[in-house]
Design an enzyme around this catalytic site. Structure first.
Site, PDB file in Angstrom:
ATOM      1  N   TYR A  49      36.403  16.291 -39.521  1.00 42.49           N
ATOM      2  CA  TYR A  49      37.014  15.296 -38.634  1.00 42.49           C
ATOM      3  C   TYR A  49      38.425  15.717 -38.194  1.00 42.49           C
ATOM      4  O   TYR A  49      38.961  15.174 -37.237  1.00 42.49           O
ATOM      5  CB  TYR A  49      37.087  13.913 -39.299  1.00 42.49           C
ATOM      6  CG  TYR A  49      35.753  13.313 -39.690  1.00 42.49           C
ATOM      7  CD1 TYR A  49      34.550  13.907 -39.320  1.00 42.49           C
ATOM      8  CD2 TYR A  49      35.688  12.138 -40.433  1.00 42.49           C
ATOM      9  CE1 TYR A  49      33.337  13.369 -39.690  1.00 42.49           C
ATOM     10  CE2 TYR A  49      34.473  11.590 -40.806  1.00 42.49           C
ATOM     11  CZ  TYR A  49      33.301  12.207 -40.431  1.00 42.49           C
ATOM     12  OH  TYR A  49      32.106  11.668 -40.811  1.00 42.49           O
ATOM     13  N   HIS A 107      28.459  17.764 -46.382  1.00 41.78           N
ATOM     14  CA  HIS A 107      28.395  17.015 -45.120  1.00 41.78           C
ATOM     15  C   HIS A 107      27.021  17.100 -44.441  1.00 41.78           C
ATOM     16  O   HIS A 107      26.493  16.105 -43.947  1.00 41.78           O
ATOM     17  CB  HIS A 107      29.494  17.516 -44.180  1.00 41.78           C
ATOM     18  CG  HIS A 107      29.880  16.549 -43.121  1.00 41.78           C
ATOM     19  ND1 HIS A 107      31.133  16.495 -42.573  1.00 41.78           N
ATOM     20  CD2 HIS A 107      29.172  15.576 -42.490  1.00 41.78           C
ATOM     21  CE1 HIS A 107      31.180  15.538 -41.659  1.00 41.78           C
ATOM     22  NE2 HIS A 107      29.997  14.974 -41.587  1.00 41.78           N
TER      23      HIS A 107
END
Ligand code: NAP
Length: 275
Positions: A49, A107
């Site tokens: 992110y 992830h």
């Protein structure tokens, strides 16, 4: 307003959390500070992110004790082997400027994933106290089962896309049986619930909003948490208030009847979801 908790032998987390993607920099820090000020105590970030420094700064500026906030980060899928995963996590903690995270996730599963070595890296990080719990994201059932059955690291959480338009019942049957929390990302379907006539009708009946109905639907499910992202304090407050909305049997039946095959996050590197 009381946020309900999920509790297992491996972790304890507020079932309504706060997503931070794709917010960046000062805007992200301001949004997380606002969310913490309103009462959110579960923040979701990730290496990918690019906002871990902002998230960490917001936590540090909040005046809250570190143990009052549940912090999740994720190491990106380009580190499919234990040593690389570990180095990736070292950098996460540095950027976050935190002594530990509450939850460390893989992830996405890479096609090159060396599952035993990544699980061993997670186990070592757990033993060092730098993560309080570990888990995975975007794993289909077969791979989740392999991760659990390897018994190398105790899997506390599965984070996957889950909302009124996408059933995850097959995964939920397994996570519930294993005491694993299923954290629902994209829980308001990126805003697609706002114009849905069925959801609007239920919202009007309760004096609520469509986003609140979508979140209450997830929170009505045992073993499920949700992490909506909202940049503005008004929407953050609105989403938090979904914890007070109780849907009745008619509402749940109407929501269950909506088509459940709409996947919104499906990048080229995604796994075979049916595997
Ligand atoms: N593990 C993974 O691979 C993965 C993948 C995707 C997401 N995630 C995590 O899950 C979080 C949430 O997912 P998401 O951001 O994709 O989708 P989402 O939370 O379903 O939707 C976010 C969008 O909905 C809007 N929204 C939120 N609350 C609203 C409300 N009350 N009324 C109207 N609109 C509202 C937001 O508006 P604003 O523009 O005003 O904020 C934003 O545009 C992410 O931030 C991230 O932390 C994880």
């Amino acid at each position: 307003m009381t946020i309900p908790f999920f509790e297992s032998a491996l972790t304890r987390l507020p079932r309504l959390g706060f997503g931070t993607w794709p917010m960046q920099g000062a805007a992200c820090q301001a949004a997380v500070e606002s969310a913490l000020g309103l009462g959110y105590r579960h923040i979701d970030t990730a290496e990918m992110y690019g906002n871990e420094a902002a998230v960490g700064a917001a936590i540090n500026a909040s005046g809250l004790r570190r143990d009052e906030v549940y912090l999740t980060t994720k190491v990106w899928w380009d580190k499919p082997q234990g040593d690389a995963f570990r180095r990736g996590f070292d950098a996460c903690l540095d950027r976050l400027a935190q002594p530990y995270v509450d939850l460390l996730l893989v992830h996405w599963p890479s096609p090159q994933l060396d599952l035993p070595s990544v699980l061993a890296a997670q186990a070592r990080i757990l033993a060092e106290g730098r993560a309080r719990a570990v888990g995975v994201a975007n794993f289909p059932l077969g791979l989740l089962r392999a991760a659990v059955e390897a018994k190398i690291a105790p899997i506390a959480c599965l984070q996957v896309e889950h909302h009124v338009y996408l059933s995850q019942q097959r995964l939920l049957d397994y996570t519930r049986a294993q005491g694993i929390v299923l954290t629902s990302y994209t829980p308001v379907a990126k805003g697609q619930v706002l114009d849905d006539p069925v959801i609007r009708g239920i919202a009007e009946k309760h004096g609520a909003t469509p986003a609140q109905v979508a979140l209450a639907w997830l929170l009505a499910m045992p073993g499920v948490a949700a992490i909506p992202k909202a940049a503005s304090p008004a929407r953050q407050r609105e989403n938090l208030a979904a914890t007070e909305l109780v849907l009745d049997a008619d509402d749940l039946a109407a929501l269950a009847a909506l088509p459940k095959g709409r996947r919104l996050v499906n990048p080229g590197f995604a796994p075979d979801w049916a595997a």
